[in-house]
Design a protein around this motif. Structure first.
Motif, PDB file in Angstrom:
ATOM      1  N   LEU A 151     -22.186  14.893  45.955  1.00  0.00           N
ATOM      2  CA  LEU A 151     -21.225  13.847  46.328  1.00  0.00           C
ATOM      3  C   LEU A 151     -21.841  12.903  47.348  1.00  0.00           C
ATOM      4  N   ASP A 152     -22.568  13.462  48.299  1.00  0.00           N
ATOM      5  CA  ASP A 152     -23.209  12.628  49.314  1.00  0.00           C
ATOM      6  C   ASP A 152     -24.263  11.725  48.681  1.00  0.00           C
ATOM      7  N   LYS A 153     -25.010  12.252  47.727  1.00  0.00           N
ATOM      8  CA  LYS A 153     -26.025  11.440  47.044  1.00  0.00           C
ATOM      9  C   LYS A 153     -25.383  10.299  46.262  1.00  0.00           C
ATOM     10  N   GLU A 154     -24.236  10.593  45.629  1.00  0.00           N
ATOM     11  CA  GLU A 154     -23.533   9.554  44.871  1.00  0.00           C
ATOM     12  C   GLU A 154     -23.054   8.428  45.782  1.00  0.00           C
ATOM     13  N   SER A 155     -22.858   8.760  47.065  1.00  0.00           N
ATOM     14  CA  SER A 155     -22.401   7.756  48.029  1.00  0.00           C
ATOM     15  C   SER A 155     -23.561   7.067  48.727  1.00  0.00           C
ATOM     16  N   GLY A 156     -24.782   7.353  48.275  1.00  0.00           N
ATOM     17  CA  GLY A 156     -25.950   6.714  48.859  1.00  0.00           C
ATOM     18  C   GLY A 156     -26.659   7.530  49.905  1.00  0.00           C
ATOM     19  N   GLY A 157     -26.197   8.755  50.149  1.00  0.00           N
ATOM     20  CA  GLY A 157     -26.840   9.612  51.123  1.00  0.00           C
ATOM     21  C   GLY A 157     -27.982  10.408  50.517  1.00  0.00           C
ATOM     22  N   SER A 158     -28.559  11.260  51.340  1.00  0.00           N
ATOM     23  CA  SER A 158     -29.706  12.059  50.910  1.00  0.00           C
ATOM     24  C   SER A 158     -29.320  13.455  50.449  1.00  0.00           C
ATOM     25  N   GLY A 159     -28.053  13.855  50.704  1.00  0.00           N
ATOM     26  CA  GLY A 159     -27.640  15.218  50.395  1.00  0.00           C
ATOM     27  C   GLY A 159     -28.114  16.214  51.429  1.00  0.00           C
ATOM     28  N   GLU A 160     -28.666  15.718  52.530  1.00  0.00           N
ATOM     29  CA  GLU A 160     -29.154  16.578  53.604  1.00  0.00           C
ATOM     30  C   GLU A 160     -28.581  16.083  54.928  1.00  0.00           C
ATOM     31  N   GLY A 161     -28.758  16.901  55.968  1.00  0.00           N
ATOM     32  CA  GLY A 161     -28.217  16.536  57.282  1.00  0.00           C
ATOM     33  C   GLY A 161     -26.715  16.419  57.275  1.00  0.00           C
ATOM     34  N   LEU A 162     -26.052  17.259  56.483  1.00  0.00           N
ATOM     35  CA  LEU A 162     -24.602  17.158  56.305  1.00  0.00           C
ATOM     36  C   LEU A 162     -23.870  17.784  57.475  1.00  0.00           C
ATOM     37  N   ASN A 163     -22.956  17.017  58.050  1.00  0.00           N
ATOM     38  CA  ASN A 163     -22.112  17.502  59.145  1.00  0.00           C
ATOM     39  C   ASN A 163     -20.747  17.888  58.587  1.00  0.00           C
ATOM     40  N   VAL A 164     -20.327  19.116  58.845  1.00  0.00           N
ATOM     41  CA  VAL A 164     -19.093  19.635  58.249  1.00  0.00           C
ATOM     42  C   VAL A 164     -18.198  20.217  59.340  1.00  0.00           C
ATOM     43  N   LEU A 165     -16.940  19.808  59.325  1.00  0.00           N
ATOM     44  CA  LEU A 165     -15.933  20.359  60.240  1.00  0.00           C
ATOM     45  C   LEU A 165     -15.168  21.466  59.538  1.00  0.00           C
ATOM     46  N   THR A 166     -14.891  22.554  60.252  1.00  0.00           N
ATOM     47  CA  THR A 166     -14.038  23.603  59.713  1.00  0.00           C
ATOM     48  C   THR A 166     -12.951  23.951  60.713  1.00  0.00           C
ATOM     49  N   VAL A 167     -11.921  24.623  60.231  1.00  0.00           N
ATOM     50  CA  VAL A 167     -10.766  25.014  61.029  1.00  0.00           C
ATOM     51  C   VAL A 167     -10.639  26.530  60.970  1.00  0.00           C
ATOM     52  N   ILE A 188     -20.750  26.431  54.812  1.00  0.00           N
ATOM     53  CA  ILE A 188     -21.594  25.944  55.909  1.00  0.00           C
ATOM     54  C   ILE A 188     -22.860  26.786  56.023  1.00  0.00           C
ATOM     55  N   THR A 189     -22.707  28.100  55.907  1.00  0.00           N
ATOM     56  CA  THR A 189     -23.861  28.997  55.961  1.00  0.00           C
ATOM     57  C   THR A 189     -24.843  28.690  54.835  1.00  0.00           C
ATOM     58  N   TYR A 190     -24.312  28.448  53.646  1.00  0.00           N
ATOM     59  CA  TYR A 190     -25.164  28.115  52.497  1.00  0.00           C
ATOM     60  C   TYR A 190     -25.950  26.829  52.767  1.00  0.00           C
ATOM     61  N   LEU A 191     -25.278  25.804  53.266  1.00  0.00           N
ATOM     62  CA  LEU A 191     -25.975  24.548  53.570  1.00  0.00           C
ATOM     63  C   LEU A 191     -27.078  24.780  54.595  1.00  0.00           C
ATOM     64  N   HIS A 192     -26.800  25.623  55.582  1.00  0.00           N
ATOM     65  CA  HIS A 192     -27.819  25.936  56.594  1.00  0.00           C
ATOM     66  C   HIS A 192     -29.010  26.650  55.961  1.00  0.00           C
ATOM     67  N   GLU A 193     -28.734  27.607  55.093  1.00  0.00           N
ATOM     68  CA  GLU A 193     -29.810  28.348  54.431  1.00  0.00           C
ATOM     69  C   GLU A 193     -30.668  27.431  53.560  1.00  0.00           C
ATOM     70  N   GLN A 194     -30.011  26.418  52.967  1.00  0.00           N
ATOM     71  CA  GLN A 194     -30.726  25.476  52.107  1.00  0.00           C
ATOM     72  C   GLN A 194     -31.347  24.315  52.885  1.00  0.00           C
ATOM     73  N   LYS A 195     -31.214  24.377  54.223  1.00  0.00           N
ATOM     74  CA  LYS A 195     -31.741  23.330  55.109  1.00  0.00           C
ATOM     75  C   LYS A 195     -31.116  21.961  54.813  1.00  0.00           C
ATOM     76  N   LYS A 196     -29.837  21.987  54.455  1.00  0.00           N
ATOM     77  CA  LYS A 196     -29.113  20.744  54.170  1.00  0.00           C
ATOM     78  C   LYS A 196     -28.016  20.461  55.206  1.00  0.00           C
ATOM     79  N   LEU A 197     -27.859  21.350  56.176  1.00  0.00           N
ATOM     80  CA  LEU A 197     -26.815  21.183  57.185  1.00  0.00           C
ATOM     81  C   LEU A 197     -27.341  20.409  58.376  1.00  0.00           C
ATOM     82  N   GLY A 198     -26.527  19.461  58.842  1.00  0.00           N
ATOM     83  CA  GLY A 198     -26.813  18.816  60.117  1.00  0.00           C
ATOM     84  C   GLY A 198     -26.247  19.682  61.224  1.00  0.00           C
ATOM     85  N   LYS A 199     -24.918  19.588  61.405  1.00  0.00           N
ATOM     86  CA  LYS A 199     -24.229  20.429  62.374  1.00  0.00           C
ATOM     87  C   LYS A 199     -22.905  20.914  61.799  1.00  0.00           C
ATOM     88  N   ALA A 200     -22.500  22.085  62.248  1.00  0.00           N
ATOM     89  CA  ALA A 200     -21.164  22.593  61.950  1.00  0.00           C
ATOM     90  C   ALA A 200     -20.268  22.277  63.142  1.00  0.00           C
TER      91      ALA A 200
END
Length: 386
Positions: free
Chosen positions: A161-177, A195-207
């Motif tokens: 989804l991020d790539k479709e919006s012009g992003g890289s699909g990496e450095g993703l910042n995600v909020l959780t409750v 969030i853990t999966y994104l971190h393992e795949q090195k695609k997470l910016g910050k949680a």
């Protein structure tokens, strides 16, 4: 990467982390009866819809196994009729501990279905009991693998989804409750699993995570899990969500669910609806991550979901470590419960959950895949993910 474990078993011994003592004290409490499981669920020593279902199932299995191993056999194992009546009463008792959590209800229904099928098949009392034990253990065991599947589905979908919006699909910042990780499940987690999966795949910016008052599952439990796994993270107060969205790039909000209605309306920890409204205002994807057992096709929409109201006093109290830290004779941090409000308040509104309408949800993720709404629709077709 190490993870915390909410439930651990060895032989027939069942232990849970007392989550009321976290994050400063990690204490495992043995659960030796159905009554102790019920009280642990009700009092939130264990919480999170999948973990609740797992504990209830394990305690039930241990109870039936103890009956089989007792000589002479207890009265409830004297006939299929007595076993059926006894089992149904015990299962109904467990369900009453947290009725909003649909995973618990789904587990109870599965066990009742096995009871009915085995009884109608004319099996012996011992075989019926054995079938019940096997099903209960299966309910507890299947949670970890499905969590990893849904986390991968959700993480990959968000990256695309991020790539479709012009992003890289990496450095993703995600909020959780709230808390939806290993402490809320049998392992890995649902939304926190994403969030853990994104971190393992090195695609997470910050949680990012909210404190989630009044029980502070975010600041106590999610904080501890993210710190344990060394995932870059930022805590915010519940009232800071709008400010976060205004001043920082957030790629998605990912939350769990205690019940998802047939149309996609979702009941989750109080404060989820607030985050969904603000996410919609800022065009931030809002993702619900939950196992199939959380989807309740018998409930047409959110207006039919029962909302648990906690004791008013719970909204007035906070428990934590004495600061500066003080230690007892065993080296444990001393904890206290304090009242934050005037005593004897007459008006306290304390629902444990709120309902987020399907129209505010971008995607619902289960172990079978990702469901999205068609353009213009205000509800989901969940047939492909249940």
């Amino acid at each position: 990467m190490s993870m915390l474990t909410s439930i651990r078993t060895s032989n027939q011994k069942i232990e849970i982390i007392d989550q009321l003592l976290l994050p400063h004290t990690t204490k495992y409490v043995e659960i030796t009866s159905i009554e102790e499981a019920h009280d642990a669920i009700r009092d939130m020593k264990i919480r999170g819809a999948p973990a609740i279902a797992s504990l209830a199932s394990l305690a039930f299995a241990a109870y039936i196994q103890t009956g089989i191993d007792t000589a002479p056999l207890p009265a409830f194992l004297s006939s299929s009729d007595s076993l059926s009546a006894h089992v149904i009463s015990k299962l109904d008792y467990l369900f009453g501990a947290r009725p909003t959590a649909v995973n618990l209800g789904a587990a109870i229904r599965r066990l009742k279905a096995v009871l009915q099928f085995s009884t109608e098949a004319g099996k012996s009392v011992r075989l019926i009991a054995t079938d019940l034990i096997s099903e209960a253990q299966l309910i507890a065991d299947e949670d970890f693998d499905r969590n990893k599947r849904m986390a991968a589905h959700g993480g990959e979908w968000l990256g695309e989804l991020d790539k479709e919006s012009g992003g890289s699909g990496e450095g993703l910042n995600v909020l959780t409750v709230c808390n939806t990780g290993s402490l809320a499940t049998s392992g890995y987690g649902t939304a926190l699993g994403l969030i853990t999966y994104l971190h393992e795949q090195k695609k997470l910016g910050k949680a990012y995570y909210t404190q989630t008052a009044p029980y502070h599952q975010g600041s106590r439990l999610t904080a501890l899990e993210l710190k344990t796994m060394r995932i870059p993270s930022v805590m915010i107060c519940d009232t800071m969500v709008g400010s976060l969205f205004q001043h920082h790039k957030i790629h998605a909000v990912a939350v769990g669910a205690d019940r998802i209605a047939r149309n996609g309306d979702t009941a989750n920890k109080i404060g989820t609806y607030n985050a969904a409204v603000l996410a919609a205002r800022h065009n931030i994807p809002f993702i619900v991550v939950a196992p199939i057992s959380t989807v309740d096709l018998d409930t047409p929409d959110g207006s039919c979901i029962p909302i648990e109201h906690r004791k008013p006093l719970e909204a007035c109290l906070v428990r934590g470590a004495v600061h500066p830290f003080e230690y007892d004779a065993e080296g444990r941090v001393r904890q206290e419960t304090v009242m934050m409000t005037p005593s004897d308040l007459e008006g306290i509104y304390n629902p444990s959950f709120d309902v987020t309408p399907a129209e505010l949800i971008t995607a619902i993720v289960t172990e079978k895949g990702v469901a999205t709404r068609k353009e213009g629709d205000t509800s989901f077709d969940l047939s492909g993910v249940v």
